[in-house]
Design a protein around this motif. Structure first.
Motif, PDB file in Angstrom:
ATOM      1  N   GLY A  44    -118.418 -83.967 -79.401  1.00 24.89           N
ATOM      2  CA  GLY A  44    -119.033 -85.205 -78.950  1.00 24.89           C
ATOM      3  C   GLY A  44    -120.513 -85.160 -79.264  1.00 24.89           C
ATOM      4  O   GLY A  44    -121.157 -84.113 -79.158  1.00 24.89           O
ATOM      5  N   ARG A  45    -121.039 -86.298 -79.686  1.00 24.92           N
ATOM      6  CA  ARG A  45    -122.467 -86.418 -79.982  1.00 24.92           C
ATOM      7  C   ARG A  45    -123.020 -87.584 -79.177  1.00 24.92           C
ATOM      8  O   ARG A  45    -122.447 -88.670 -79.183  1.00 24.92           O
ATOM      9  N   LEU A  46    -124.102 -87.355 -78.493  1.00 21.36           N
ATOM     10  CA  LEU A  46    -124.707 -88.362 -77.630  1.00 21.36           C
ATOM     11  C   LEU A  46    -126.133 -88.618 -78.071  1.00 21.36           C
ATOM     12  O   LEU A  46    -126.915 -87.679 -78.226  1.00 21.36           O
ATOM     13  N   THR A  47    -126.444 -89.889 -78.272  1.00 22.29           N
ATOM     14  CA  THR A  47    -127.789 -90.306 -78.640  1.00 22.29           C
ATOM     15  C   THR A  47    -128.248 -91.388 -77.679  1.00 22.29           C
ATOM     16  O   THR A  47    -127.543 -92.384 -77.490  1.00 22.29           O
ATOM     17  N   ILE A  48    -129.406 -91.187 -77.061  1.00 24.01           N
ATOM     18  CA  ILE A  48    -130.014 -92.246 -76.267  1.00 24.01           C
ATOM     19  C   ILE A  48    -130.706 -93.165 -77.275  1.00 24.01           C
ATOM     20  O   ILE A  48    -131.662 -92.759 -77.938  1.00 24.01           O
ATOM     21  N   GLU A  49    -130.193 -94.381 -77.403  1.00 20.55           N
ATOM     22  CA  GLU A  49    -130.747 -95.307 -78.390  1.00 20.55           C
ATOM     23  C   GLU A  49    -132.030 -95.968 -77.896  1.00 20.55           C
ATOM     24  O   GLU A  49    -132.956 -96.182 -78.678  1.00 20.55           O
ATOM     25  N   SER A  50    -132.064 -96.301 -76.617  1.00 23.04           N
ATOM     26  CA  SER A  50    -133.265 -96.924 -76.065  1.00 23.04           C
ATOM     27  C   SER A  50    -133.252 -96.805 -74.545  1.00 23.04           C
ATOM     28  O   SER A  50    -132.198 -96.678 -73.924  1.00 23.04           O
ATOM     29  N   ILE A  51    -134.459 -96.842 -73.999  1.00 22.93           N
ATOM     30  CA  ILE A  51    -134.628 -96.883 -72.547  1.00 22.93           C
ATOM     31  C   ILE A  51    -135.504 -98.090 -72.244  1.00 22.93           C
ATOM     32  O   ILE A  51    -136.631 -98.184 -72.737  1.00 22.93           O
ATOM     33  N   GLY A  52    -134.963 -99.012 -71.458  1.00 18.88           N
ATOM     34  CA  GLY A  52    -135.719-100.185 -71.052  1.00 18.88           C
ATOM     35  C   GLY A  52    -136.408 -99.928 -69.724  1.00 18.88           C
ATOM     36  O   GLY A  52    -136.602 -98.790 -69.322  1.00 18.88           O
ATOM     37  N   THR A  53    -136.739-100.994 -69.024  1.00 19.63           N
ATOM     38  CA  THR A  53    -137.402-100.855 -67.737  1.00 19.63           C
ATOM     39  C   THR A  53    -136.508-100.137 -66.740  1.00 19.63           C
ATOM     40  O   THR A  53    -136.904 -99.174 -66.105  1.00 19.63           O
ATOM     41  N   SER A  54    -135.256-100.606 -66.603  1.00 21.38           N
ATOM     42  CA  SER A  54    -134.329 -99.986 -65.645  1.00 21.38           C
ATOM     43  C   SER A  54    -133.006 -99.582 -66.283  1.00 21.38           C
ATOM     44  O   SER A  54    -132.122 -99.075 -65.600  1.00 21.38           O
ATOM     45  N   SER A  55    -132.854 -99.793 -67.580  1.00 20.69           N
ATOM     46  CA  SER A  55    -131.571 -99.511 -68.221  1.00 20.69           C
ATOM     47  C   SER A  55    -131.732 -98.569 -69.407  1.00 20.69           C
ATOM     48  O   SER A  55    -132.836 -98.345 -69.904  1.00 20.69           O
ATOM     49  N   MET A  56    -130.593 -98.035 -69.835  1.00 18.92           N
ATOM     50  CA  MET A  56    -130.564 -97.096 -70.941  1.00 18.92           C
ATOM     51  C   MET A  56    -129.343 -97.422 -71.800  1.00 18.92           C
ATOM     52  O   MET A  56    -128.255 -97.658 -71.275  1.00 18.92           O
ATOM     53  N   LYS A  57    -129.532 -97.445 -73.126  1.00 20.66           N
ATOM     54  CA  LYS A  57    -128.433 -97.652 -74.070  1.00 20.66           C
ATOM     55  C   LYS A  57    -128.103 -96.316 -74.721  1.00 20.66           C
ATOM     56  O   LYS A  57    -128.982 -95.651 -75.273  1.00 20.66           O
ATOM     57  N   THR A  58    -126.815 -95.948 -74.639  1.00 27.28           N
ATOM     58  CA  THR A  58    -126.364 -94.649 -75.134  1.00 27.28           C
ATOM     59  C   THR A  58    -125.232 -94.839 -76.129  1.00 27.28           C
ATOM     60  O   THR A  58    -124.309 -95.622 -75.883  1.00 27.28           O
ATOM     61  N   LEU A  59    -125.295 -94.121 -77.236  1.00 26.92           N
ATOM     62  CA  LEU A  59    -124.215 -94.082 -78.223  1.00 26.92           C
ATOM     63  C   LEU A  59    -123.559 -92.713 -78.137  1.00 26.92           C
ATOM     64  O   LEU A  59    -124.246 -91.684 -78.206  1.00 26.92           O
ATOM     65  N   ILE A  60    -122.237 -92.714 -77.978  1.00 25.81           N
ATOM     66  CA  ILE A  60    -121.465 -91.475 -77.975  1.00 25.81           C
ATOM     67  C   ILE A  60    -120.439 -91.575 -79.087  1.00 25.81           C
ATOM     68  O   ILE A  60    -119.705 -92.564 -79.174  1.00 25.81           O
ATOM     69  N   THR A  61    -120.396 -90.563 -79.939  1.00 22.78           N
ATOM     70  CA  THR A  61    -119.386 -90.514 -80.986  1.00 22.78           C
ATOM     71  C   THR A  61    -118.553 -89.252 -80.810  1.00 22.78           C
ATOM     72  O   THR A  61    -119.062 -88.217 -80.391  1.00 22.78           O
ATOM     73  N   LEU A  62    -117.271 -89.378 -81.105  1.00 22.99           N
ATOM     74  CA  LEU A  62    -116.346 -88.246 -81.042  1.00 22.99           C
ATOM     75  C   LEU A  62    -115.883 -87.929 -82.450  1.00 22.99           C
ATOM     76  O   LEU A  62    -115.457 -88.829 -83.187  1.00 22.99           O
ATOM     77  N   HIS A  63    -115.965 -86.640 -82.809  1.00 23.15           N
ATOM     78  CA  HIS A  63    -115.644 -86.190 -84.158  1.00 23.15           C
ATOM     79  C   HIS A  63    -114.688 -85.008 -84.098  1.00 23.15           C
ATOM     80  O   HIS A  63    -114.762 -84.193 -83.169  1.00 23.15           O
ATOM     81  N   GLY A  64    -113.831 -84.888 -85.093  1.00 22.87           N
ATOM     82  CA  GLY A  64    -113.059 -83.670 -85.245  1.00 22.87           C
ATOM     83  C   GLY A  64    -114.041 -82.536 -85.484  1.00 22.87           C
ATOM     84  O   GLY A  64    -114.882 -82.630 -86.382  1.00 22.87           O
ATOM     85  N   ALA A  65    -113.987 -81.479 -84.677  1.00 25.43           N
ATOM     86  CA  ALA A  65    -114.973 -80.398 -84.784  1.00 25.43           C
ATOM     87  C   ALA A  65    -114.839 -79.635 -86.095  1.00 25.43           C
ATOM     88  O   ALA A  65    -115.818 -79.094 -86.599  1.00 25.43           O
ATOM     89  N   GLU A  66    -113.646 -79.600 -86.644  1.00 27.07           N
ATOM     90  CA  GLU A  66    -113.437 -78.816 -87.861  1.00 27.07           C
ATOM     91  C   GLU A  66    -113.815 -79.565 -89.130  1.00 27.07           C
ATOM     92  O   GLU A  66    -114.325 -78.974 -90.067  1.00 27.07           O
ATOM     93  N   ASP A  67    -113.563 -80.886 -89.160  1.00 28.54           N
ATOM     94  CA  ASP A  67    -113.823 -81.628 -90.388  1.00 28.54           C
ATOM     95  C   ASP A  67    -114.896 -82.708 -90.242  1.00 28.54           C
ATOM     96  O   ASP A  67    -115.265 -83.359 -91.211  1.00 28.54           O
ATOM     97  N   GLY A  68    -115.398 -82.913 -89.025  1.00 30.75           N
ATOM     98  CA  GLY A  68    -116.449 -83.897 -88.806  1.00 30.75           C
ATOM     99  C   GLY A  68    -115.987 -85.339 -88.813  1.00 30.75           C
ATOM    100  O   GLY A  68    -116.806 -86.250 -88.717  1.00 30.75           O
ATOM    101  N   SER A  69    -114.677 -85.563 -88.937  1.00 28.97           N
ATOM    102  CA  SER A  69    -114.165 -86.936 -89.031  1.00 28.97           C
ATOM    103  C   SER A  69    -114.456 -87.723 -87.754  1.00 28.97           C
ATOM    104  O   SER A  69    -114.253 -87.234 -86.651  1.00 28.97           O
ATOM    105  N   LEU A  70    -114.934 -88.941 -87.943  1.00 27.26           N
ATOM    106  CA  LEU A  70    -115.274 -89.807 -86.818  1.00 27.26           C
ATOM    107  C   LEU A  70    -114.004 -90.382 -86.215  1.00 27.26           C
ATOM    108  O   LEU A  70    -113.206 -91.000 -86.900  1.00 27.26           O
ATOM    109  N   ARG A  71    -113.813 -90.172 -84.912  1.00 28.04           N
ATOM    110  CA  ARG A  71    -112.604 -90.637 -84.221  1.00 28.04           C
ATOM    111  C   ARG A  71    -112.864 -91.838 -83.323  1.00 28.04           C
ATOM    112  O   ARG A  71    -112.010 -92.679 -83.155  1.00 28.04           O
ATOM    113  N   ALA A  72    -114.049 -91.882 -82.706  1.00 21.62           N
ATOM    114  CA  ALA A  72    -114.349 -92.988 -81.793  1.00 21.62           C
ATOM    115  C   ALA A  72    -115.850 -93.136 -81.640  1.00 21.62           C
ATOM    116  O   ALA A  72    -116.605 -92.164 -81.771  1.00 21.62           O
TER     117      ALA A  72
END
Length: 138
Positions: free
Chosen positions: A73-101
């Protein structure tokens, strides 16, 4: 900024009879990533009592995840506003890096006793690699 990474193995209880991960488990995986990321952020000065609630969650299922797979799993905080936060989480096959979700979370910083949104503290911003809010005079 490099994404936060955490690897886990898919367990039997997380899959359907075809050995594919149940759709609802993807948000549980997101929660694991957020929890591990917050644990790391606390080492960088984020206070323990910080509370964020999910306002919106979107999941894009791209390819199946199967029993006993190692998933990164990879987590990136895309932005932080005044009271909110936008987060992107991607799930990848650990062996081949293929994007699953891909999952996008909109979370809101909450004052628990009042149950209301409150500004994200500067200590949180700094712990997550963002600058402190600019002070406005007057």
């Amino acid at each position: 900024m490099e994404p936060f990474r955490h690897t886990f193995r898919v367990r039997y209880a997380e899959v359907d009879p075809q050995s594919v991960v149940f759709n609802s488990r993807y948000l549980e995986y997101a929660d694991v990533l957020v929890s591990e990321h917050f644990r790391e952020a606390r080492k960088n000065g984020m206070p323990d009592e910080v509370e964020f609630h999910v306002r919106r969650a979107e999941v894009d299922y791209l390819a199946p995840i199967r029993l006993d797979e190692l998933i990164e799993g990879r987590l990136t905080i895309e932005s932080i506003g005044t009271s909110s936060m936008k987060t992107l989480i991607t799930l990848h096959g650990a062996e081949d890096g293929s994007l699953r979700a891909e999952m996008r979370l909109l979370t809101v910083h909450v004052d628990l006793p009042e149950g209301r949104p409150t500004p994200v503290p500067d200590a949180v911003r700094l712990a997550m690699g963002f600058p402190a809010r600019e002070k406005v005079d007057g």
